[in-house]
Design a protein around this motif. Sequence first.
Motif, PDB file in Angstrom:
ATOM      1  N   GLU A  45      25.294   8.636 118.281  1.00  0.00           N
ATOM      2  CA  GLU A  45      26.619   8.040 118.196  1.00  0.00           C
ATOM      3  C   GLU A  45      26.574   6.851 117.243  1.00  0.00           C
ATOM      4  OE1 GLU A  45      25.536   8.617 121.587  1.00  0.00           O
ATOM      5  OE2 GLU A  45      26.597  10.524 121.545  1.00  0.00           O
ATOM      6  N   ASP A  46      27.674   6.645 116.537  1.00  0.00           N
ATOM      7  CA  ASP A  46      27.804   5.449 115.710  1.00  0.00           C
ATOM      8  C   ASP A  46      27.776   4.261 116.670  1.00  0.00           C
ATOM      9  OD1 ASP A  46      29.110   3.185 114.405  1.00  0.00           O
ATOM     10  OD2 ASP A  46      29.733   4.584 112.852  1.00  0.00           O
ATOM     11  N   CYS A  51      32.783   7.047 119.977  1.00  0.00           N
ATOM     12  CA  CYS A  51      33.537   8.302 119.963  1.00  0.00           C
ATOM     13  C   CYS A  51      33.212   9.148 118.733  1.00  0.00           C
ATOM     14  CB  CYS A  51      35.038   8.025 120.005  1.00  0.00           C
ATOM     15  SG  CYS A  51      35.615   7.553 121.636  1.00  0.00           S
ATOM     16  N   ILE A  52      32.353   8.649 117.855  1.00  0.00           N
ATOM     17  CA  ILE A  52      31.945   9.415 116.682  1.00  0.00           C
ATOM     18  C   ILE A  52      30.486   9.811 116.865  1.00  0.00           C
ATOM     19  CG2 ILE A  52      31.548   9.380 114.194  1.00  0.00           C
ATOM     20  CD1 ILE A  52      33.965   7.518 113.975  1.00  0.00           C
ATOM     21  N   THR A  53      30.253  11.120 116.881  1.00  0.00           N
ATOM     22  CA  THR A  53      28.909  11.657 117.021  1.00  0.00           C
ATOM     23  C   THR A  53      28.514  12.317 115.713  1.00  0.00           C
ATOM     24  OG1 THR A  53      29.233  12.057 119.374  1.00  0.00           O
ATOM     25  CG2 THR A  53      27.455  13.275 118.312  1.00  0.00           C
ATOM     26  N   CYS A  54      27.309  12.016 115.258  1.00  0.00           N
ATOM     27  CA  CYS A  54      26.767  12.633 114.055  1.00  0.00           C
ATOM     28  C   CYS A  54      25.601  13.528 114.440  1.00  0.00           C
ATOM     29  CB  CYS A  54      26.291  11.584 113.060  1.00  0.00           C
ATOM     30  SG  CYS A  54      27.628  10.581 112.368  1.00  0.00           S
ATOM     31  N   TYR A  55      25.502  14.652 113.744  1.00  0.00           N
ATOM     32  CA  TYR A  55      24.402  15.586 113.927  1.00  0.00           C
ATOM     33  C   TYR A  55      23.615  15.633 112.626  1.00  0.00           C
ATOM     34  CZ  TYR A  55      26.723  17.018 118.163  1.00  0.00           C
ATOM     35  OH  TYR A  55      27.284  17.018 119.407  1.00  0.00           O
ATOM     36  N   LEU A  56      22.320  15.410 112.744  1.00  0.00           N
ATOM     37  CA  LEU A  56      21.431  15.389 111.599  1.00  0.00           C
ATOM     38  C   LEU A  56      20.403  16.497 111.778  1.00  0.00           C
ATOM     39  CD1 LEU A  56      20.247  13.785 109.078  1.00  0.00           C
ATOM     40  CD2 LEU A  56      18.820  12.605 110.761  1.00  0.00           C
ATOM     41  N   SER A  57      20.290  17.385 110.790  1.00  0.00           N
ATOM     42  CA  SER A  57      19.192  18.353 110.818  1.00  0.00           C
ATOM     43  C   SER A  57      18.185  17.910 109.781  1.00  0.00           C
ATOM     44  CB  SER A  57      19.692  19.771 110.523  1.00  0.00           C
ATOM     45  OG  SER A  57      20.139  19.880 109.187  1.00  0.00           O
ATOM     46  N   GLN A  58      16.903  18.007 110.145  1.00  0.00           N
ATOM     47  CA  GLN A  58      15.868  17.505 109.244  1.00  0.00           C
ATOM     48  C   GLN A  58      14.616  18.358 109.342  1.00  0.00           C
ATOM     49  OE1 GLN A  58      15.168  13.310 109.535  1.00  0.00           O
ATOM     50  NE2 GLN A  58      14.458  13.318 107.435  1.00  0.00           N
ATOM     51  N   MET A  84      35.074  12.471 118.520  1.00  0.00           N
ATOM     52  CA  MET A  84      35.159  13.155 119.814  1.00  0.00           C
ATOM     53  C   MET A  84      36.296  12.642 120.701  1.00  0.00           C
ATOM     54  SD  MET A  84      32.770  15.105 119.142  1.00  0.00           S
ATOM     55  CE  MET A  84      31.221  15.767 119.644  1.00  0.00           C
ATOM     56  N   CYS A  85      36.828  11.456 120.390  1.00  0.00           N
ATOM     57  CA  CYS A  85      37.926  10.875 121.151  1.00  0.00           C
ATOM     58  C   CYS A  85      38.629   9.864 120.234  1.00  0.00           C
ATOM     59  CB  CYS A  85      37.422  10.236 122.444  1.00  0.00           C
ATOM     60  SG  CYS A  85      36.195   8.943 122.242  1.00  0.00           S
ATOM     61  N   PRO A  86      39.745   9.279 120.650  1.00  0.00           N
ATOM     62  CA  PRO A  86      40.465   8.347 119.772  1.00  0.00           C
ATOM     63  C   PRO A  86      39.606   7.152 119.340  1.00  0.00           C
ATOM     64  CG  PRO A  86      41.833   8.963 121.640  1.00  0.00           C
ATOM     65  CD  PRO A  86      40.455   9.507 121.904  1.00  0.00           C
ATOM     66  N   VAL A  87      39.743   6.776 118.079  1.00  0.00           N
ATOM     67  CA  VAL A  87      39.004   5.653 117.503  1.00  0.00           C
ATOM     68  C   VAL A  87      40.002   4.611 117.019  1.00  0.00           C
ATOM     69  CG1 VAL A  87      37.534   4.925 115.579  1.00  0.00           C
ATOM     70  CG2 VAL A  87      37.036   7.046 116.791  1.00  0.00           C
ATOM     71  N   LYS A 139      17.853  13.190  96.945  1.00  0.00           N
ATOM     72  CA  LYS A 139      18.460  14.129  97.900  1.00  0.00           C
ATOM     73  C   LYS A 139      19.258  13.329  98.918  1.00  0.00           C
ATOM     74  CE  LYS A 139      14.949  17.603  97.301  1.00  0.00           C
ATOM     75  NZ  LYS A 139      13.938  18.434  97.934  1.00  0.00           N
ATOM     76  N   ASN A 140      20.456  13.822  99.244  1.00  0.00           N
ATOM     77  CA  ASN A 140      21.317  13.116 100.179  1.00  0.00           C
ATOM     78  C   ASN A 140      22.235  14.093 100.859  1.00  0.00           C
ATOM     79  OD1 ASN A 140      24.105  13.052  98.707  1.00  0.00           O
ATOM     80  ND2 ASN A 140      22.595  12.553  97.142  1.00  0.00           N
ATOM     81  N   ALA A 141      22.915  13.624 101.877  1.00  0.00           N
ATOM     82  CA  ALA A 141      23.919  14.410 102.598  1.00  0.00           C
ATOM     83  C   ALA A 141      25.058  13.465 102.945  1.00  0.00           C
ATOM     84  CB  ALA A 141      23.333  15.038 103.849  1.00  0.00           C
ATOM     85  N   ILE A 142      26.249  14.022 103.069  1.00  0.00           N
ATOM     86  CA  ILE A 142      27.426  13.191 103.335  1.00  0.00           C
ATOM     87  C   ILE A 142      28.332  13.896 104.341  1.00  0.00           C
ATOM     88  CG2 ILE A 142      28.769  14.133 101.434  1.00  0.00           C
ATOM     89  CD1 ILE A 142      29.821  11.314 100.907  1.00  0.00           C
ATOM     90  N   SER A 143      29.000  13.101 105.155  1.00  0.00           N
ATOM     91  CA  SER A 143      30.005  13.604 106.087  1.00  0.00           C
ATOM     92  C   SER A 143      31.106  12.546 106.220  1.00  0.00           C
ATOM     93  CB  SER A 143      29.365  13.869 107.447  1.00  0.00           C
ATOM     94  OG  SER A 143      30.316  14.427 108.351  1.00  0.00           O
ATOM     95  N   THR A 144      32.319  12.967 106.483  1.00  0.00           N
ATOM     96  CA  THR A 144      33.436  12.020 106.598  1.00  0.00           C
ATOM     97  C   THR A 144      34.185  12.225 107.918  1.00  0.00           C
ATOM     98  OG1 THR A 144      34.983  13.502 105.475  1.00  0.00           O
ATOM     99  CG2 THR A 144      33.785  11.930 104.104  1.00  0.00           C
ATOM    100  N   VAL A 145      34.754  11.134 108.400  1.00  0.00           N
ATOM    101  CA  VAL A 145      35.618  11.167 109.581  1.00  0.00           C
ATOM    102  C   VAL A 145      36.881  10.402 109.211  1.00  0.00           C
ATOM    103  CG1 VAL A 145      35.930  10.448 111.974  1.00  0.00           C
ATOM    104  CG2 VAL A 145      33.686  11.255 111.186  1.00  0.00           C
ATOM    105  N   VAL A 146      38.001  11.122 109.146  1.00  0.00           N
ATOM    106  CA  VAL A 146      39.289  10.493 108.859  1.00  0.00           C
ATOM    107  C   VAL A 146      39.838   9.957 110.177  1.00  0.00           C
ATOM    108  CG1 VAL A 146      41.624  10.833 107.984  1.00  0.00           C
ATOM    109  CG2 VAL A 146      39.703  12.065 106.937  1.00  0.00           C
ATOM    110  N   VAL A 147      40.131   8.666 110.222  1.00  0.00           N
ATOM    111  CA  VAL A 147      40.637   8.043 111.446  1.00  0.00           C
ATOM    112  C   VAL A 147      42.159   8.084 111.408  1.00  0.00           C
ATOM    113  CG1 VAL A 147      40.673   5.955 112.846  1.00  0.00           C
ATOM    114  CG2 VAL A 147      38.603   6.594 111.597  1.00  0.00           C
ATOM    115  N   ARG A 148      42.757   8.760 112.356  1.00  0.00           N
ATOM    116  CA  ARG A 148      44.219   8.920 112.408  1.00  0.00           C
ATOM    117  C   ARG A 148      44.810   7.918 113.377  1.00  0.00           C
ATOM    118  NH1 ARG A 148      45.073  12.074 108.296  1.00  0.00           N
ATOM    119  NH2 ARG A 148      43.898  13.985 108.263  1.00  0.00           N
TER     120      ARG A 148
END
Length: 148
Positions: A45-46, A51-58, A84-87, A139-148
């Motif tokens: 979790e951040d 309420c923000i969960t990140c999954y990392l595969s390595q 996963m829930c309101p932020v 090498k890098n990876a990116i993910s985004t979470v738009v907060v509504r």
Amino acid sequence: MPRAIIVALCIVLAAAAARAEEVDCVTTEWKLLGANHKVCVYAFEDPDFPCITCYLSQARTGGISGTVGLAEDPSEFSLECRQMCPVTLPEKLPKSKKVFSEGTSALFKDTQITRLYDAKRRTLVYLAISRKIIAGSPKNAISTVVVR
């Protein structure tokens, strides 16, 4: 400061910074001696937004050196983050903050995930990179979470 103390301190700090929970691992190459090479999936979790969960595969190196903790894991990973829930965003949020760090070798290499904030689009951007004291990896990876 003696080199052994510096190495021990780096290992302890890397272990303390890792806050991920292992979901599971899948073998990618069988090894006759020692652990198999594998890809592991971790969840975290951040720290500022539980309420923000990140999954990392390595990728994880096996063999004898991997079994005893002396192998250097490759800089190969993937990242996906979900709300996963309101932020609720605070009025002032730092432009960037390291939210995860995990050692990927016995000496001086780690995977870091930095949260960037795109205020114009109200989006949290998570960037995974591999870092070494001397040189990192592109090498890098990116993910985004738009907060509504």
